[in-house]
Design a protein around this motif. Sequence first.
Motif, PDB file in Angstrom:
ATOM      1  N   LEU A 288     -11.502   9.577  79.596  1.00 13.05           N
ATOM      2  CA  LEU A 288     -12.861   8.826  79.229  1.00 13.05           C
ATOM      3  C   LEU A 288     -13.177   9.041  77.700  1.00 13.05           C
ATOM      4  O   LEU A 288     -13.452   7.950  77.119  1.00 13.05           O
ATOM      5  CB  LEU A 288     -13.730   9.045  80.302  1.00 13.05           C
ATOM      6  CG  LEU A 288     -13.746   8.632  81.679  1.00 13.05           C
ATOM      7  CD1 LEU A 288     -14.880   9.258  82.592  1.00 13.05           C
ATOM      8  CD2 LEU A 288     -13.575   7.173  81.825  1.00 13.05           C
ATOM      9  N   ARG A 289     -13.082  10.241  77.393  1.00 19.27           N
ATOM     10  CA  ARG A 289     -13.455  10.666  76.109  1.00 19.27           C
ATOM     11  C   ARG A 289     -12.571   9.825  75.248  1.00 19.27           C
ATOM     12  O   ARG A 289     -12.882   9.286  74.099  1.00 19.27           O
ATOM     13  CB  ARG A 289     -13.453  12.207  75.711  1.00 19.27           C
ATOM     14  CG  ARG A 289     -13.602  12.443  74.315  1.00 19.27           C
ATOM     15  CD  ARG A 289     -13.706  13.960  74.272  1.00 19.27           C
ATOM     16  NE  ARG A 289     -12.583  14.670  74.632  1.00 19.27           N
ATOM     17  CZ  ARG A 289     -12.620  15.558  75.624  1.00 19.27           C
ATOM     18  NH1 ARG A 289     -13.416  15.675  76.561  1.00 19.27           N
ATOM     19  NH2 ARG A 289     -11.439  16.103  76.047  1.00 19.27           N
ATOM     20  N   LYS A 292     -13.044   6.067  75.131  1.00 15.46           N
ATOM     21  CA  LYS A 292     -14.253   5.426  74.602  1.00 15.46           C
ATOM     22  C   LYS A 292     -13.847   5.420  73.104  1.00 15.46           C
ATOM     23  O   LYS A 292     -14.399   4.462  72.430  1.00 15.46           O
ATOM     24  CB  LYS A 292     -15.219   6.023  74.906  1.00 15.46           C
ATOM     25  CG  LYS A 292     -15.853   5.949  76.513  1.00 15.46           C
ATOM     26  CD  LYS A 292     -16.971   6.991  76.756  1.00 15.46           C
ATOM     27  CE  LYS A 292     -17.187   6.649  78.267  1.00 15.46           C
ATOM     28  NZ  LYS A 292     -18.159   7.581  78.867  1.00 15.46           N
ATOM     29  N   ASP A 293     -13.446   6.366  72.803  1.00 15.09           N
ATOM     30  CA  ASP A 293     -13.177   6.447  71.033  1.00 15.09           C
ATOM     31  C   ASP A 293     -12.173   5.290  70.622  1.00 15.09           C
ATOM     32  O   ASP A 293     -12.276   4.738  69.341  1.00 15.09           O
ATOM     33  CB  ASP A 293     -12.869   7.970  70.646  1.00 15.09           C
ATOM     34  CG  ASP A 293     -13.244   8.091  69.156  1.00 15.09           C
ATOM     35  OD1 ASP A 293     -14.404   7.479  68.781  1.00 15.09           O
ATOM     36  OD2 ASP A 293     -12.608   8.765  68.353  1.00 15.09           O
ATOM     37  N   ILE A 295     -11.681   2.447  71.736  1.00 18.71           N
ATOM     38  CA  ILE A 295     -12.518   1.240  71.652  1.00 18.71           C
ATOM     39  C   ILE A 295     -13.040   1.116  70.177  1.00 18.71           C
ATOM     40  O   ILE A 295     -13.093   0.423  69.414  1.00 18.71           O
ATOM     41  CB  ILE A 295     -13.578   1.448  72.877  1.00 18.71           C
ATOM     42  CG1 ILE A 295     -12.737   1.081  74.288  1.00 18.71           C
ATOM     43  CG2 ILE A 295     -14.542   0.036  72.946  1.00 18.71           C
ATOM     44  CD1 ILE A 295     -12.647  -0.161  74.846  1.00 18.71           C
ATOM     45  N   GLN A 296     -13.748   2.333  70.053  1.00 23.81           N
ATOM     46  CA  GLN A 296     -14.452   2.431  68.772  1.00 23.81           C
ATOM     47  C   GLN A 296     -13.430   2.284  67.679  1.00 23.81           C
ATOM     48  O   GLN A 296     -13.927   1.457  66.459  1.00 23.81           O
ATOM     49  CB  GLN A 296     -15.241   3.801  68.598  1.00 23.81           C
ATOM     50  CG  GLN A 296     -16.258   4.023  69.565  1.00 23.81           C
ATOM     51  CD  GLN A 296     -17.751   3.182  69.321  1.00 23.81           C
ATOM     52  OE1 GLN A 296     -17.746   2.855  68.007  1.00 23.81           O
ATOM     53  NE2 GLN A 296     -18.572   3.333  70.233  1.00 23.81           N
ATOM     54  N   LEU A 313      -9.773   1.117  79.495  1.00 24.92           N
ATOM     55  CA  LEU A 313     -11.028   1.942  79.693  1.00 24.92           C
ATOM     56  C   LEU A 313     -11.483   1.683  80.976  1.00 24.92           C
ATOM     57  O   LEU A 313     -11.668   2.664  81.831  1.00 24.92           O
ATOM     58  CB  LEU A 313     -12.140   1.479  78.695  1.00 24.92           C
ATOM     59  CG  LEU A 313     -13.301   2.207  78.823  1.00 24.92           C
ATOM     60  CD1 LEU A 313     -13.377   3.690  78.695  1.00 24.92           C
ATOM     61  CD2 LEU A 313     -14.427   1.780  77.877  1.00 24.92           C
TER      62      LEU A 313
END
Length: 350
Positions: A288-289, A292-293, A295-296, A313
């Motif tokens: 998950l960490r 999520k990044d 995506i960023q 994700l």
Amino acid sequence: MPSETETMLAAAAADLLDGAGGVARARAWRDGGGALDRDVWGRMAEMGWFSLLLPEAHGGLGLPAGEALAFLEEIGARIAPEPVVAGIAALPLLAACGTGAAGALLERAAGGAAIICADSAEEAEGGPGSQSQVLALAPADVDVAIAFDVRGRRLLALDPAEARAVATVDGGALAFLADGPGAVVIAEGATAATAFSQASDTLRLGHAAELCGLMSRALDMTLDYMRLRRQFGQPIGAFQALQHRAATHFVDVTATRALVREAGRAFGTPKQAGAAAAAKAAAGTAALRVLKDCIQLHGAIGFADEHDIGLYLRRAMVLAASAGTPGACRALFGTARAAELSAPTLRQAG
């Protein structure tokens, strides 16, 4: 390094899933309402995927759990929508029951004639259709779900056909299954408890491997994007701050994969339950960490539904919660570790 068997299994998984459509199939599955492709499931069964951990005495390959991890990483990397891990866990469970009802289900599942899954279950406070307080979750369109009634110490075969289903974030659906008149008891007592405990450990280890595959492939996609996307006249991957973030995620993937492999080696030892729980907790948290990044790091396109990174994700969110959330698995690890420390040593026992 993976063994020759592991490498061959992983290559076979990649070939079948790429030939079936690869990651694009996950998008089509989501947009099509989440119905499982029974043709693909049948081909998986023909290749012996669900019999990997099944003892040879029952017609399986009898592989150690650790030798299936690279194979399961490939399944995660391609976001295969089929509940492969739950199908793999079901066959050894059915074989361990030693009853006629379990044997009949085993025959159907091994050949792919029925989609039979072992999945997690918990105690419920009651509710419509619940008699023995067992509540299980399973993919909504499987044929049979195997759940363990903790209070009654029974393994139950449940039919999801008429269960209440809810959508999951990746486009699938989960059925809420409760004991009722249609449930079939396939094992009881210590046999049932031991078989389901083994299946639960397999589920956690298998999902952890899938999560490793997911975040590894997503990070590769992100690094490729960082090499291509240019800003201020240079690739964004040249910016030191973004390099540091990518390096941190490379460590996340590498360390998590090492922990999952170590948990695989612990199968068949007293450390099995704790190791499987620790691997699942670590993989769920890390995935998950990282996702999520990722995506960023893709910028605005990462938030667009048209880009595949979002599919990774969403799948990671579902897998991180399956067979125990990271928090629940950490609690299981603590319980298993406490039991291990309190067990008498060989010297004390002597």
